[in-house]
Design a protein around this motif. Structure first.
Motif, PDB file in Angstrom:
ATOM      1  N   LYS A 123       0.816  -1.211   0.000  1.00  0.00           N
ATOM      2  CA  LYS A 123       0.000   0.000   0.000  1.00  0.00           C
ATOM      3  C   LYS A 123       0.854   1.267   0.000  1.00  0.00           C
ATOM      4  N   TRP A 124       0.161   2.380  -0.176  1.00  0.00           N
ATOM      5  CA  TRP A 124       0.794   3.699  -0.173  1.00  0.00           C
ATOM      6  C   TRP A 124       0.497   4.370   1.158  1.00  0.00           C
ATOM      7  N   VAL A 125       1.507   4.933   1.776  1.00  0.00           N
ATOM      8  CA  VAL A 125       1.379   5.563   3.087  1.00  0.00           C
ATOM      9  C   VAL A 125       1.884   7.002   3.004  1.00  0.00           C
ATOM     10  N   LEU A 126       1.176   7.913   3.621  1.00  0.00           N
ATOM     11  CA  LEU A 126       1.572   9.323   3.660  1.00  0.00           C
ATOM     12  C   LEU A 126       1.213   9.909   5.010  1.00  0.00           C
ATOM     13  N   PRO A 127       1.693  11.117   5.317  1.00  0.00           N
ATOM     14  CA  PRO A 127       1.367  11.711   6.623  1.00  0.00           C
ATOM     15  C   PRO A 127      -0.130  11.906   6.792  1.00  0.00           C
ATOM     16  N   GLY A 128      -0.579  11.923   8.040  1.00  0.00           N
ATOM     17  CA  GLY A 128      -1.977  12.225   8.315  1.00  0.00           C
ATOM     18  C   GLY A 128      -2.373  13.557   7.702  1.00  0.00           C
ATOM     19  N   LEU A 129      -3.584  13.628   7.166  1.00  0.00           N
ATOM     20  CA  LEU A 129      -4.038  14.815   6.451  1.00  0.00           C
ATOM     21  C   LEU A 129      -4.513  15.895   7.421  1.00  0.00           C
ATOM     22  N   ILE A 130      -4.360  17.148   7.001  1.00  0.00           N
ATOM     23  CA  ILE A 130      -4.725  18.312   7.814  1.00  0.00           C
ATOM     24  C   ILE A 130      -5.674  19.189   7.006  1.00  0.00           C
ATOM     25  N   ASP A 131      -6.839  19.481   7.557  1.00  0.00           N
ATOM     26  CA  ASP A 131      -7.791  20.407   6.942  1.00  0.00           C
ATOM     27  C   ASP A 131      -7.821  21.661   7.801  1.00  0.00           C
ATOM     28  N   LEU A 132      -7.429  22.789   7.215  1.00  0.00           N
ATOM     29  CA  LEU A 132      -7.324  24.037   7.977  1.00  0.00           C
ATOM     30  C   LEU A 132      -8.602  24.856   8.009  1.00  0.00           C
ATOM     31  N   HIS A 133      -9.687  24.358   7.415  1.00  0.00           N
ATOM     32  CA  HIS A 133     -10.936  25.127   7.469  1.00  0.00           C
ATOM     33  C   HIS A 133     -12.112  24.166   7.601  1.00  0.00           C
ATOM     34  N   THR A 134     -12.463  23.842   8.851  1.00  0.00           N
ATOM     35  CA  THR A 134     -13.600  22.978   9.126  1.00  0.00           C
ATOM     36  C   THR A 134     -14.520  23.626  10.151  1.00  0.00           C
ATOM     37  N   HIS A 135     -15.729  23.053  10.245  1.00  0.00           N
ATOM     38  CA  HIS A 135     -16.697  23.456  11.268  1.00  0.00           C
ATOM     39  C   HIS A 135     -17.257  22.196  11.916  1.00  0.00           C
ATOM     40  N   VAL A 136     -16.356  21.371  12.415  1.00  0.00           N
ATOM     41  CA  VAL A 136     -16.734  20.116  13.050  1.00  0.00           C
ATOM     42  C   VAL A 136     -17.605  20.368  14.279  1.00  0.00           C
ATOM     43  N   ALA A 137     -17.207  21.305  15.116  1.00  0.00           N
ATOM     44  CA  ALA A 137     -17.875  21.494  16.402  1.00  0.00           C
ATOM     45  C   ALA A 137     -19.288  22.046  16.268  1.00  0.00           C
ATOM     46  N   ASP A 138     -19.621  22.680  15.145  1.00  0.00           N
ATOM     47  CA  ASP A 138     -20.989  23.155  14.959  1.00  0.00           C
ATOM     48  C   ASP A 138     -21.933  22.018  14.586  1.00  0.00           C
ATOM     49  N   GLY A 139     -21.374  20.874  14.206  1.00  0.00           N
ATOM     50  CA  GLY A 139     -22.117  19.626  14.140  1.00  0.00           C
ATOM     51  C   GLY A 139     -23.168  19.501  13.069  1.00  0.00           C
ATOM     52  N   TYR A 140     -24.198  20.335  13.132  1.00  0.00           N
ATOM     53  CA  TYR A 140     -25.366  20.132  12.273  1.00  0.00           C
ATOM     54  C   TYR A 140     -25.166  20.611  10.848  1.00  0.00           C
ATOM     55  N   GLY A 141     -24.167  21.422  10.607  1.00  0.00           N
ATOM     56  CA  GLY A 141     -23.821  21.796   9.246  1.00  0.00           C
ATOM     57  C   GLY A 141     -24.832  22.721   8.593  1.00  0.00           C
ATOM     58  N   GLN A 142     -24.669  22.877   7.290  1.00  0.00           N
ATOM     59  CA  GLN A 142     -25.462  23.821   6.524  1.00  0.00           C
ATOM     60  C   GLN A 142     -26.816  23.236   6.150  1.00  0.00           C
ATOM     61  N   THR A 143     -27.877  24.020   6.335  1.00  0.00           N
ATOM     62  CA  THR A 143     -29.219  23.598   5.954  1.00  0.00           C
ATOM     63  C   THR A 143     -29.925  24.749   5.241  1.00  0.00           C
ATOM     64  N   ASP A 144     -31.208  24.558   4.974  1.00  0.00           N
ATOM     65  CA  ASP A 144     -31.990  25.617   4.329  1.00  0.00           C
ATOM     66  C   ASP A 144     -32.449  26.684   5.308  1.00  0.00           C
ATOM     67  N   ASP A 145     -32.154  26.501   6.611  1.00  0.00           N
ATOM     68  CA  ASP A 145     -32.589  27.444   7.640  1.00  0.00           C
ATOM     69  C   ASP A 145     -31.406  28.281   8.114  1.00  0.00           C
ATOM     70  N   PRO A 146     -31.384  29.593   7.822  1.00  0.00           N
ATOM     71  CA  PRO A 146     -30.262  30.430   8.257  1.00  0.00           C
ATOM     72  C   PRO A 146     -30.076  30.445   9.775  1.00  0.00           C
ATOM     73  N   ALA A 147     -31.143  30.198  10.520  1.00  0.00           N
ATOM     74  CA  ALA A 147     -31.067  30.234  11.979  1.00  0.00           C
ATOM     75  C   ALA A 147     -30.924  28.832  12.575  1.00  0.00           C
ATOM     76  N   GLU A 148     -30.400  27.891  11.817  1.00  0.00           N
ATOM     77  CA  GLU A 148     -30.234  26.505  12.286  1.00  0.00           C
ATOM     78  C   GLU A 148     -29.528  26.402  13.636  1.00  0.00           C
ATOM     79  N   PRO A 149     -28.470  27.182  13.906  1.00  0.00           N
ATOM     80  CA  PRO A 149     -27.775  27.032  15.193  1.00  0.00           C
ATOM     81  C   PRO A 149     -28.673  27.256  16.412  1.00  0.00           C
ATOM     82  N   LEU A 150     -29.768  28.013  16.250  1.00  0.00           N
ATOM     83  CA  LEU A 150     -30.644  28.308  17.372  1.00  0.00           C
ATOM     84  C   LEU A 150     -31.579  27.150  17.702  1.00  0.00           C
ATOM     85  N   LYS A 151     -31.660  26.156  16.828  1.00  0.00           N
ATOM     86  CA  LYS A 151     -32.630  25.069  16.985  1.00  0.00           C
ATOM     87  C   LYS A 151     -32.125  23.943  17.883  1.00  0.00           C
ATOM     88  N   HIS A 152     -30.847  23.990  18.276  1.00  0.00           N
ATOM     89  CA  HIS A 152     -30.252  22.876  18.999  1.00  0.00           C
ATOM     90  C   HIS A 152     -29.624  23.371  20.299  1.00  0.00           C
TER      91      HIS A 152
END
Length: 438
Positions: A72-101
């Motif tokens: 197999k091919w092996v390389l260093p662990g990948l790094i993503d410098l622009h994520t929103h993991v902690a916001d969890g629910y992600g993008q939806t059709d509701d601009p106020a989604e963060p207020l629902k949880h």
């Protein structure tokens, strides 16, 4: 007694457990994007979560555990410098989604997204802002303590933004209460900018995220328009520097990009409408552009199908092609470029889809890999990440096929090692089928 771990086997190891053992890794093809090298038939020795040695394969050792990735091919662990993991629910059709949880539900959803991200080969992420302040700090700490499985997280704590700007919750129904926890980074002056930065860093933020211009996915916010003033950005960056931290800047518009660079931002996020002067400034000052050039297609497809606000879709159409043209220019000019995807706009785990776009718009496969390994590590100021070298953190990704011939194979990794621990991959086959690039 030697135990041989095959890549097809399934193991679960706690990220927080003590690294007490030595692992011998037999690598068929080792890719090191930092040096642009590929070496065959290698032996990596990992002890206490660090790479101890990299040498030609000499056969099975009499001690330790063997992981056989000789085909197999092996390389260093990948790094993503622009994520929103902690916001969890992600993008939806509701601009106020963060207020629902609730806060608890959001953190738990973030934990689920963190696990998906790690199993996709991304061992480190920079999480660049949450709407409910400092919830990302809680998730980062839980992962670091081994209580939650996920990538190493570097977090912003929130957004430095103007009231109603690109970092605010907008589009809620009239009369909706938006609590102070959603406004921890709102500023109206340079003095407020300094105070908000100090509060976020005191609260645990690793860096500061400025919303220099308007946003695509925010109601009433214009991507090309300056939102924070140059003086507010400078005050924020100076305060962060005084506290041993740094600023990054969300900036779509050309003038906002240049103002953020002058203010001292380390990386520019999106850079959708960057002009030639902005490209020159970034190159001369060593400022990285972190351009999410995959998202435009996803927003058009999914946003249209799921009836996202028409304003979102139009702003996306107005910026996507310009951003990709700017990316291609940046590659040709040798502007520093990192790998940042805006994960959360699209489903978490799709991060590697961007590699194909980076190659399509001018990068070689090795350059694209470097943007998500060695170059990203430089931007983080974390040289122990993103490369394969003695003394560095043992973060590794294994792939069944050569990514230098087909970069899209990174959408389906065969295994992940994070900090010397082999990550569980029991659901790999089902996910990889679902993630094949269209």
């Amino acid at each position: 007694m030697i135990r041989t771990f095959l890549a097809a086997a399934v193991f679960t190891l706690s990220a927080g457990s003590a690294h007490a053992e030595t692992i011998q890794l037999h690598v068929g093809h080792l890719i090191d994007p930092g040096t642009g090298s590929v070496s065959d038939n290698r032996e990596l020795i990992i002890t206490d979560g660090k790479i101890v040695s990299d040498s030609p394969w000499r056969g099975v050792r009499a001690d330790g555990k063997l992981i056989d990735w000789s085909g197999k091919w092996v390389l260093p662990g990948l790094i993503d410098l622009h994520t929103h993991v902690a916001d969890g629910y992600g993008q939806t059709d509701d601009p106020a989604e963060p207020l629902k949880h609730s806060e608890g539900a959001t953190v738990l959803k973030g934990a689920e997204m963190a696990r998906i991200t790690l199993h996709s080969g991304f061992t480190t992420v920079r999480d660049v802002g949450v709407y409910r302040g400092l919830t990302d700090v809680s998730l980062r700490n839980a992962i670091a303590a081994g209580e939650v499985e996920g990538p190493r997280m570097i977090v912003a704590g929130g957004y430095i933004t103007i009231p109603g700007g690109g970092g605010a919750v907008t589009g809620a129904k009239p009369g909706t209460a938006i609590g102070p926890e959603f406004r921890i980074g709102e500023v109206r002056s340079p003095e407020e900018a300094r105070a908000r930065v100090k509060a976020m860093i005191d609260g645990g933020a690793d860096f500061i995220k400025l919303i220099a211009t308007g946003a695509v996915l925010a109601v009433g916010s214009e991507p090309g328009a300056l939102e924070l003033t140059p003086d507010e950005m400078k005050a924020a960056c100076d305060q962060a520097k005084a506290m041993g931290k740094y600023c990054i800047a969300h900036a779509h518009g050309a003038e906002g990009i240049k103002a953020a660079i002058r203010a001292g931002a380390r990386t520019i996020e999106h850079a959708s409408l960057v002009d030639d002067e902005g490209l020159r400034m970034a190159k001369e000052r060593g400022v990285w552009l972190d351009m999410d050039i995959y998202d435009g297609d996803l927003i058009e497809e999914v946003g249209t199908r799921e009836h996202w606000p028409a304003e979102y879709l139009q702003k996306n159409r107005d910026t996507t092609d310009f951003q990709r043209q700017g990316f291609a220019k940046a590659v040709k000019l040798g502007v520093p470029l990192t790998f940042g995807t805006d994960a959360g706009v699209y489903p978490h785990g799709y991060n590697a889809r961007q590699f194909g776009y980076m190659v399509r718009y001018g990068m070689t496969p090795m350059q694209a890999l470097a943007s998500a390994t060695s170059e990203a590590a430089k931007a983080l100021g974390r040289p122990e990440l993103g490369s394969v070298a003695p003394g560095h953190v043992a973060d590794l990704v294994v792939i069944d096929r050569d990514p230098l011939k087909d970069i899209t194979v990174l959408q389906c990794v065969a295994g992940v090692i994070q900090g010397g621990q082999l990550v569980h991959r029991d659901d790999a086959a089902a996910r990889c089928d679902r993630w094949k690039h269209p």
